[in-house]
Motif scaffolding. Structure first.
Motif, mmCIF file in Angstrom:
data_model
loop_
_atom_site.group_PDB
_atom_site.id
_atom_site.type_symbol
_atom_site.label_atom_id
_atom_site.label_comp_id
_atom_site.label_asym_id
_atom_site.label_seq_id
_atom_site.Cartn_x
_atom_site.Cartn_y
_atom_site.Cartn_z
ATOM 1 N N THR A 190 -4.879 2.964 -2.156
ATOM 2 C CA THR A 190 -6.229 2.739 -1.638
ATOM 3 C C THR A 190 -7.305 3.184 -2.627
ATOM 4 O O THR A 190 -8.368 2.552 -2.728
ATOM 5 C CB THR A 190 -6.412 3.468 -0.296
ATOM 6 O OG1 THR A 190 -5.921 4.819 -0.416
ATOM 7 C CG2 THR A 190 -5.638 2.786 0.811
ATOM 8 N N ILE A 191 -7.052 4.270 -3.348
ATOM 9 C CA ILE A 191 -8.020 4.687 -4.374
ATOM 10 C C ILE A 191 -8.139 3.617 -5.445
ATOM 11 O O ILE A 191 -9.242 3.280 -5.906
ATOM 12 C CB ILE A 191 -7.605 6.043 -4.990
ATOM 13 C CG1 ILE A 191 -7.845 7.171 -3.990
ATOM 14 C CG2 ILE A 191 -8.398 6.328 -6.272
ATOM 15 C CD1 ILE A 191 -7.367 8.524 -4.461
ATOM 16 N N MET A 192 -7.009 3.068 -5.864
ATOM 17 C CA MET A 192 -7.025 2.009 -6.868
ATOM 18 C C MET A 192 -7.792 0.782 -6.377
ATOM 19 O O MET A 192 -8.504 0.120 -7.135
ATOM 20 C CB MET A 192 -5.588 1.593 -7.222
ATOM 21 C CG MET A 192 -4.827 2.620 -8.026
ATOM 22 S SD MET A 192 -5.425 2.753 -9.714
ATOM 23 C CE MET A 192 -4.208 3.864 -10.404
ATOM 24 N N LEU A 193 -7.646 0.479 -5.085
ATOM 25 C CA LEU A 193 -8.290 -0.721 -4.542
ATOM 26 C C LEU A 193 -9.804 -0.697 -4.712
ATOM 27 O O LEU A 193 -10.417 -1.711 -5.045
ATOM 28 C CB LEU A 193 -7.938 -0.871 -3.053
ATOM 29 C CG LEU A 193 -6.540 -1.396 -2.707
ATOM 30 C CD1 LEU A 193 -6.300 -1.321 -1.204
ATOM 31 C CD2 LEU A 193 -6.346 -2.820 -3.205
ATOM 32 N N THR A 194 -10.402 0.473 -4.465
ATOM 33 C CA THR A 194 -11.871 0.514 -4.456
ATOM 34 C C THR A 194 -12.493 1.158 -5.692
ATOM 35 O O THR A 194 -13.703 1.048 -5.887
ATOM 36 C CB THR A 194 -12.380 1.279 -3.215
ATOM 37 O OG1 THR A 194 -11.689 2.528 -3.124
ATOM 38 C CG2 THR A 194 -12.152 0.475 -1.957
ATOM 39 N N SER A 195 -11.692 1.846 -6.516
ATOM 40 C CA SER A 195 -12.284 2.530 -7.670
ATOM 41 C C SER A 195 -12.855 1.549 -8.694
ATOM 42 O O SER A 195 -13.707 1.912 -9.501
ATOM 43 C CB SER A 195 -11.249 3.440 -8.341
ATOM 44 O OG SER A 195 -10.145 2.692 -8.798
ATOM 45 N N ILE A 226 -14.959 -2.468 4.036
ATOM 46 C CA ILE A 226 -14.249 -2.998 5.205
ATOM 47 C C ILE A 226 -13.064 -3.900 4.830
ATOM 48 O O ILE A 226 -11.960 -3.735 5.376
ATOM 49 C CB ILE A 226 -15.215 -3.738 6.153
ATOM 50 C CG1 ILE A 226 -16.221 -2.743 6.753
ATOM 51 C CG2 ILE A 226 -14.452 -4.442 7.265
ATOM 52 C CD1 ILE A 226 -15.589 -1.580 7.483
ATOM 53 N N PRO A 227 -13.227 -4.861 3.896
ATOM 54 C CA PRO A 227 -12.059 -5.680 3.534
ATOM 55 C C PRO A 227 -10.897 -4.843 2.995
ATOM 56 O O PRO A 227 -9.726 -5.121 3.276
ATOM 57 C CB PRO A 227 -12.610 -6.623 2.455
ATOM 58 C CG PRO A 227 -14.077 -6.675 2.708
ATOM 59 C CD PRO A 227 -14.440 -5.313 3.193
#
Length: 370
Positions: A190-195, A226-227
Motif C-alpha cells: 500500500t505504501i508503494m501504491l501511493t508513494s 480512495i481508488p
C-alpha cells in the motif's frame, strides 16, 4: 577509449549526485541506520517476560517460588490474580505472556517430595517467547523443587512445574509468522501504491492541471486515495485468504472484525505513502524512502523479533510503526480468537496514526510547481 571523455562522464555524474541531495543523504544514512537497527533489534534472547501469578496456597513455600521467578532475569511479575479467567484476559490483552498458577496444597506436595503442584500457562502465539517461558520456567521450578527435597533418595524424574501452551499448543512457527507476514506485505504494497502518486503527476507535467483547479488539498488527497483503498483492500483479502488457506492457519476469531480493522490499516498505510509522495520530488526518491520503511517494519514491529527483547528506546520507535499494532490485531484474532474488547488500544492507535499521517500529508502538500 578516450580518457578525457571518460573523465567528463565521471565529473557529470558527480554533479548529478550533488544536485540530488535527497538520494545522496539516503545513500549515506542507510548503512548507519541499518547497522543500528539490526544491532539492537536482532536479539533472540528474551528477558523479563511479563507474567501473571495466581497463588491459591498463600504459604511461605509458594511465596518462595514466586520470588524465585521474580528475582530471575527471565520473568517480571506483572499482576497477581484470583482466577484463571483473569490470566486469560491479560494474555488476550497482550499484557502478559504467561501465568504461574500455584494451587492449594502446594507446600504439602513439595514437602512430600512430589514435585511442584502447579501450572505454568504459556501464550504460544509467539513461539520465541513461549520457548523462553517453557525452558526458564521448567529450570527455575526444578531447581526450587530439588532445593526443598527432604531426602536425597527416590527423587522423582519430573520435578518441574507442569506447563500448558495456549493458542498454539505445538508452538508452530508458521502460525506465528503468517499473520505477521500478511501485515508486513500489506503495509509495503500500500505504501508503494501511493508513494508515487503526486511525484508521477510532477514528472508527467499533469500536476499543472490540478494546480489550476479549485480543488482543496483534502479533496485532492482523499480523491487520489480512495481508488487505492479499494485496490489495497482487495490485496488484503487475497493475502489473508492465501496465507490462512494455503498454510493451514485457521481464523479463530471474527472475520468481519478482521476485515474492518484490515480496512483501517490499509487506509493508514496509504496515508504513509501519500506523505512520502509530498516529501520527495522524483519517483526514484519515493522508491528509496518506501524501501527505507521496509526494514524498520520487519525488525521493529514484532514481526520476527519480540519487542520485549529490545531496549526501551527501540521499543518506542516500534510503537510509531502502524504494522506493530496491526500484527497484534492479526495474531489476536487469527490465533487467539480475541474480540474487539481486547483490541481497543491497538485500534485507537491505528486510527490516531491514520488521522495524524493524513493531516500531515495534507498540510505538507502545496498546489505549486516548487
Amino acid at each position: 577509449m578516450s580518457f578525457l571523455r571518460f573523465k567528463s562522464i565521471i565529473y557529470k555524474e558527480f554533479i548529478h549526485i550533488r544536485r540530488d541531495k535527497a538520494s545522496f543523504i539516503i545513500a549515506v544514512m542507510m548503512p548507519i541506520i541499518f547497522t543500528l537497527v539490526f544491532g539492537y533489534a536482532v536479539k533472540m534472547e528474551v528477558e523479563y517476560v511479563p507474567i501473571a501469578v495466581l497463588d491459591a496456597d498463600h504459604t511461605q513455600a509458594s511465596r518462595e517460588l514466586i520470588e524465585a521467578f521474580g528475582a530471575s532475569n527471565f520473568f517480571q511479575i506483572k499482576a497477581y490474580v484470583d482466577n484463571i479467567d483473569e490470566i486469560e484476559n491479560l494474555i488476550r490483552n497482550n499484557t502478559v505472556k504467561g501465568g504461574l498458577v500455584l494451587r492449594r496444597g502446594f507446600s504439602s506436595e513439595v514437602g512430600r517430595n512430589k514435585g511442584i503442584d502447579g501450572q505454568l500457562i504459556i501464550d504460544g502465539s509467539d513461539p520465541t517467547i513461549a520457548r523462553t517461558i517453557f525452558s526458564s520456567g521448567s529450570m527455575l521450578s526444578t531447581q526450587y523443587a530439588l532445593k526443598n527435597q527432604k531426602k536425597l533418595v527416590d527423587i522423582p524424574l519430573d520435578m518441574g512445574i507442569k506447563t500448558q501452551v495456549w493458542f498454539n499448543p505445538n508452538m508452530e512457527s508458521s502460525k506465528f509468522v503468517i499473520p505477521g507476514l500478511i501485515g508486513i506485505i500489506m503495509q509495503n504494497i500500500t505504501i508503494m501504491l501511493t508513494s508515487f502518486s503526486f511525484v508521477r503527476e510532477k514528472e508527467r507535467g499533469t500536476i499543472e492541471q490540478l494546480i489550476v483547479t479549485p480543488l482543496k488539498n483534502i479533496e485532492l488527497m482523499l480523491g487520489k486515495m480512495i481508488p487505492y483503498v479499494v485496490i489495497g483492500f482487495v490485496d488484503f483479502l487475497i493475502a489473508l485468504f492465501f496465507g490462512t488457506w494455503y498454510f493451514h492457519v485457521p481464523i479463530k476469531g471474527s472475520v468481519p472484525l478482521l476485515l474492518l480493522l484490515g480496512l483501517l490499516f490499509v487506509f493508514c498505510a496509504l496515508a504513509i505513502g501519500m506523505l512520502i509522495s509530498t516529501l520527495v520530488g522524483t519517483q526514484l526518491q519515493a522508491m528509496q524512502i518506501a524501501l527505507l520503511t521496509l526494514l524498520p517494519s520487519v525488525l521493529l514491529s514484532g514481526f520476527m523479533f519480540p519487542l520485549e527483547a529490545m531496549p526501551k528506546v527501540i521499543q518506542w520507535f516500534g510503537h510509531i510503526i502502524p504494522a506493530t499494532y496491526f500484527i497484534k490485531i492479526l495474531r489476536s484474532i487469527i490465533l487467539k480468537g480475541s474480540g474487539f474488547e481486547y483490541l481497543i488500544g491497538d485500534t485507537v492507535a491505528l486510527a490516531l496514526l491514520s488521522v495524524g499521517l493524513l493531516t500531515f500529508a495534507i498540510l505538507r502538500f502545496r498546489k505549486s510547481l516548487d
